[in-house]
Design an enzyme around this catalytic site. Structure first.
Site, PDB file in Angstrom:
ATOM      1  CG  ASP A  48      13.512  28.981 -28.719  1.00 16.80           C
ATOM      2  OD1 ASP A  48      14.209  29.875 -29.197  1.00 16.80           O
ATOM      3  OD2 ASP A  48      12.693  28.464 -29.437  1.00 16.80           O
ATOM      4  CD  GLU A  49      17.498  28.174 -32.565  1.00 15.94           C
ATOM      5  OE1 GLU A  49      18.306  28.251 -33.151  1.00 15.94           O
ATOM      6  OE2 GLU A  49      16.449  28.815 -32.821  1.00 15.94           O
ATOM      7  CG  ASP A  87      14.902  24.711 -31.327  1.00 14.21           C
ATOM      8  OD1 ASP A  87      14.242  25.321 -30.835  1.00 14.21           O
ATOM      9  OD2 ASP A  87      14.909  25.009 -32.769  1.00 14.21           O
TER      10      ASP A  87
END
Length: 455
Positions: free
Chosen positions: A108-109, A14
């Site tokens: 973002d993950e 993350d």
DNA sequence: TCTGGGGTCCTAGGACCC
DNA sequence: TCTGGGGTCCTAGGACCC
């Protein structure tokens, strides 16, 4: 079915305060200062706050108005998605370099299956070293962004672990210690448990995972429904065997907008929906997709949200078709009082249309398809979409231009376009097929002028 | 002027079919 | 005449995630 891996071989990564961090990276004057990325208008909300802004209580999903009240001196930015996409792609490339099984959840993950990473073993020291190396490589390829990482024996625990030492942290959950880690935590750490579920559980006296574990499966199903009840029952016991799935298929494409002041002009709404339909069609085409169900979303002045949808007999990626259907759906809604949000979406996506079309795109493409499976779709006159449903459709056909003159023109979506002119009271005209990039397609017109007026 | 935008998944009811 | 199930598709709304 709910077994857990014997090793900590699922990694969750993350990126920390991702959008804000990209802004601080690209603009040194923002480093060390509060940065808020999100809608900057009167009805905007915060997408990401830098850790400096979080110190003032600014949070994701908070209205920008409130954020400004809490932290007036922050930099408020509307976001540069190309920069975020590019940084994200670099990170995903690093992860895919490590294992072929990478499942992005957002920009973002991502999850990474370390069982496919070719490691000598999956013991804690080995996966810890790999996780640290990944974090260092992410820092390197992004020009200084930090990531928090969790590694555990399931997706569920890996995701929880990555949250424990944010920002710039790593937590590896030793197999066998999952329940000890989980039990003291609040139920809201469980992905899928939001405010509504927290409240239902609270009323049942459940706050922590340990308390959740004491509730029977039947009781949980009664409290939160079948699917979530079964899911919670197992997650409370750290039972999660969901695989890491790369390449998940898109299920819908949509565009929506919230307006600074409520809309009241029906013509303006109609124009907005038309523009949004064009954008949806553009994105469908850009991804080689088409879909059968067109939906609109309308949020009224009082925040009540309505949706209407209509399903076509065959998938489309045509802007005029989507726009016309969307406008028809909008016509049936009472928008007096004002509208703050309008949106258009297409779902029921079919990538199989491509193969079908190309399979049918041989010598006598659409004519053959039309003869094989003609479907007479006579709809009620007042039903949404009735105007072009009330003609002969064949699966795999799309409207390219509808209501041309007195009839309809049909065409297929991807690669090959098939056109035919027909009206309600004349037999279909000749079928002609063009490659989508053939300039003759643009010049093609229905032969209505040449044809005697048929009754 | 409280409350974005792009998604996923679930539920529930009705239509329709066997 | 009354009474059945199950399965699938469609629609509307809601919870949730980042």
């Amino acid at each position: 079915m709910t077994a857990v891996r014997a090793h900590a071989s699922v990694l969750h990564l993350d990126l920390d305060a991702f959008f804000a961090a990209v802004e601080q990276r690209d603009k040194p004057s923002l480093r060390g200062k509060p940065v808020v990325v999100g809608g900057t208008g009167g009805r905007g909300v915060v997408s990401t706050a830098s850790y400096e802004a979080r110190a003032y209580g600014v949070r994701s999903a908070m209205s920008t108005r409130e954020a400004r009240a809490r932290c007036p001196h922050a930099a408020y930015l509307s976001g540069r998605f190309e920069a975020y996409r590019s940084a994200s792609a670099a990170v995903m490339a690093v992860l895919r370099d490590c294992s072929p099984l990478v499942e992005p959840l957002s920009l973002d993950e991502a999850f990474v299956d370390l069982a496919e990473a070719g490691l000598p073993d999956l013991e804690v020291p080995t996966v810890t070293a790999l996780a640290e190396e990944l974090r260092a490589r992410v820092h390197e390829v992004t020009g200084g962004l930090t990531a928090s990482v969790g590694v555990a024996s399931s997706k569920f625990l890996a995701k929880i672990a990555s949250d424990l030492r944010k920002p710039d942290g790593l937590v590896v959950v030793e197999p066998g210690t999952e329940l000890a880690l989980l039990r003291p935590l609040h139920v809201s750490v469980i992905p899928g448990v939001g405010p509504a579920t927290v409240e239902r559980l609270r009323r049942a006296g459940v706050h922590t995972v340990a308390e959740l574990e004491r509730i029977s499966q039947e009781e949980l199903v009664r409290l939160v429904g079948k699917a979530q009840g079964h899911s919670l029952f197992h997650l409370a016991r750290a039972e999660d065997d969901r695989p890491v799935v790369p390449d998940r298929e898109t299920k819908s494409v949509s565009v929506e907008g919230t307006y600074e002041t409520d809309l009241t002009d029906r013509q303006q709404m109609s124009a907005i929906v038309t523009r949004q339909a064009g954008e949806v069609a553009r994105r469908l085409k850009g991804n080689g997709l088409s879909g059968r169900t067109v939906s609109i979303k309308v949020r009224l002045y009082d925040f009540t949200t309505l949706s209407r949808s209509s399903t076509l007999p065959a998938p489309t990626d045509d802007p005029a078709t989507i726009a016309r259907l969307a406008r028809t759906l909008l016509e049936d809604l009472d928008t007096s009082g004002g509208v703050r949000l309008l949106g258009v979406g297409v779902s029921g996506l079919a990538d199989w249309i491509q193969e079908d079309l190309f399979a049918a795109a041989g010598d006598e493409p659409a004519e053959e398809a039309a003869q094989e499976t003609p479907v007479d779709q006579r709809a009620e006159p007042d039903q949404a979409g009735a105007r072009w449903r009330s003609a002969t459709w064949a699966p795999g056909m799309d409207v390219v231009h509808a209501e041309h003159g007195r009839g309809w023109v049909w065409g297929s979506g991807r690669g090959v376009v098939t056109v035919r002119f027909e009206t309600a009271d004349t037999p279909p005209g000749p079928v002609r097929s063009f490659r989508a990039d053939d300039p003759d397609l643009e010049r093609w017109r229905p032969p209505e002028e040449e044809q005697p007026e048929a009754q």
